[in-house]
Write a protein that holds these residues in place. Structure first.
Motif, PDB file in Angstrom:
ATOM      1  N   TYR A 191       0.827  -1.200   0.000  1.00  0.00           N
ATOM      2  CA  TYR A 191       0.000   0.000   0.000  1.00  0.00           C
ATOM      3  C   TYR A 191       0.872   1.266   0.000  1.00  0.00           C
ATOM      4  CZ  TYR A 191      -4.409  -2.463   0.918  1.00  0.00           C
ATOM      5  OH  TYR A 191      -5.531  -3.251   0.822  1.00  0.00           O
ATOM      6  N   LEU A 194       2.346   1.834  -3.429  1.00  0.00           N
ATOM      7  CA  LEU A 194       1.316   2.305  -4.349  1.00  0.00           C
ATOM      8  C   LEU A 194       0.955   3.756  -4.063  1.00  0.00           C
ATOM      9  CD1 LEU A 194      -1.005  -0.839  -4.470  1.00  0.00           C
ATOM     10  CD2 LEU A 194       0.640  -0.080  -6.194  1.00  0.00           C
ATOM     11  N   LEU A 195       0.920   4.133  -2.789  1.00  0.00           N
ATOM     12  CA  LEU A 195       0.647   5.520  -2.423  1.00  0.00           C
ATOM     13  C   LEU A 195       1.742   6.448  -2.932  1.00  0.00           C
ATOM     14  CD1 LEU A 195      -1.020   7.630  -0.904  1.00  0.00           C
ATOM     15  CD2 LEU A 195       0.258   7.053   1.173  1.00  0.00           C
ATOM     16  N   ALA A 198       1.234   6.918  -6.575  1.00  0.00           N
ATOM     17  CA  ALA A 198       0.107   7.820  -6.827  1.00  0.00           C
ATOM     18  C   ALA A 198       0.522   9.277  -6.645  1.00  0.00           C
ATOM     19  CB  ALA A 198      -1.056   7.481  -5.898  1.00  0.00           C
ATOM     20  N   ASP A 209      -4.528  12.539  -5.619  1.00  0.00           N
ATOM     21  CA  ASP A 209      -3.827  11.402  -5.017  1.00  0.00           C
ATOM     22  C   ASP A 209      -4.790  10.271  -4.682  1.00  0.00           C
ATOM     23  OD1 ASP A 209      -1.537  12.856  -5.200  1.00  0.00           O
ATOM     24  OD2 ASP A 209      -1.537  13.518  -3.114  1.00  0.00           O
ATOM     25  N   THR A 213      -4.815   6.525  -6.101  1.00  0.00           N
ATOM     26  CA  THR A 213      -4.488   5.474  -5.141  1.00  0.00           C
ATOM     27  C   THR A 213      -5.563   4.392  -5.082  1.00  0.00           C
ATOM     28  OG1 THR A 213      -3.278   7.074  -3.785  1.00  0.00           O
ATOM     29  CG2 THR A 213      -3.863   4.994  -2.745  1.00  0.00           C
ATOM     30  N   ILE A 217      -4.827   0.305  -5.145  1.00  0.00           N
ATOM     31  CA  ILE A 217      -5.063  -0.583  -4.001  1.00  0.00           C
ATOM     32  C   ILE A 217      -6.018  -1.708  -4.394  1.00  0.00           C
ATOM     33  CG2 ILE A 217      -6.146  -0.703  -1.723  1.00  0.00           C
ATOM     34  CD1 ILE A 217      -4.976   2.010  -1.110  1.00  0.00           C
TER      35      ILE A 217
END
Length: 235
Positions: A191, A194-195, A198, A209, A213, A217
């Motif tokens: 996570y 991936l954040l 983003a 964002d 995101t 996810i």
């Protein structure tokens, strides 16, 4: 068929070289064919604009054609390259494993195109409107064709690659490299990565964002479910 364990290092390298050359030749052919359709593809990409975008010189025109042809050739070559990888590792797989992994080949193309489409039709226009609104009363914005296509490339191509995450998870699970337990255990790290992606791919505002995101996810969770299915079915 000769077992991969019985092959020498030279035979491995020769086989890999053959597969690699096939892929390069296929890419070049599709690149040349794509060049003939570049004008139509460009019109489609810029159809949302009411007037023609500006170019600053003949070099920009050539760059635009090469960029469009390169992306098209890469998209078409992706499943072909995936098949060549499968053919290279095929001797080391059991028949059942080989058939399962072969089914991932069309999935790589479908997910890549889906990621590109999601980026182009959803992320790109959203981010473009946000960025242009930020400078609406400050700058005289002159958007060139090269600027626009570079922006499209930066907001769409990474998503095409990221959308391959479920296929990668399924492939690695089939090869016994990862397990669903591994993905679940490292979910928070996934996570976080991936954040970060983003934030890097979007301007510095919360809405953009979050918009980027959320689907990333979701892709991770889909990858976990696919990994679970393959793992349980294998057991």
């Amino acid at each position: 068929m000769q077992n991969i364990n019985d092959q020498t290092l030279v035979e491995h390298l020769t086989e890999f070289r053959k597969r690699f050359i096939f892929t390069i030749i296929f890419f070049i052919l599709t690149f040349i064919i794509s060049l003939t359709f570049c004008s139509d593809i460009y019109k489609m990409l810029t159809s949302s604009f009411n007037q023609k975008l500006v170019v600053l010189g003949p070099d920009d025109i050539l760059g635009i054609y090469l960029t469009i042809a390169g992306i098209c050739a890469f998209s078409v070559t992706l499943p072909f390259a995936s098949y060549q990888i499968w053919a290279f590792v095929r001797p080391a797989l059991e028949d059942k494993e080989a058939k399962i992994i072969l089914s991932y080949v069309p999935a790589t193309f479908v997910l890549f195109i889906t990621g590109l489409a999601f980026g182009f039709f959803f992320i790109t226009p959203t981010l473009l409107n946000v960025l242009l609104s930020l400078g609406e009363n400050l700058f005289n914005v002159q958007l060139t064709a090269n600027n626009y296509l570079t922006f499209v490339l930066h907001t769409s191509l990474p998503l095409g690659v990221i959308f391959e995450l479920p296929v990668i998870a399924a492939f690695l699970t089939s090869l016994h490299i990862i397990t669903p337990k591994f993905l679940i255990k490292n979910r928070r790290y996934g996570y976080f990565l991936l954040l970060v992606l983003a934030v890097v791919l979007t301007p510095a505002d919360f809405i953009s964002d979050l918009t980027m995101t959320a689907p990333l996810i979701l892709l991770y969770e889909v990858s976990v479910l696919i990994s679970k299915y393959i793992y349980n079915k294998r057991r």
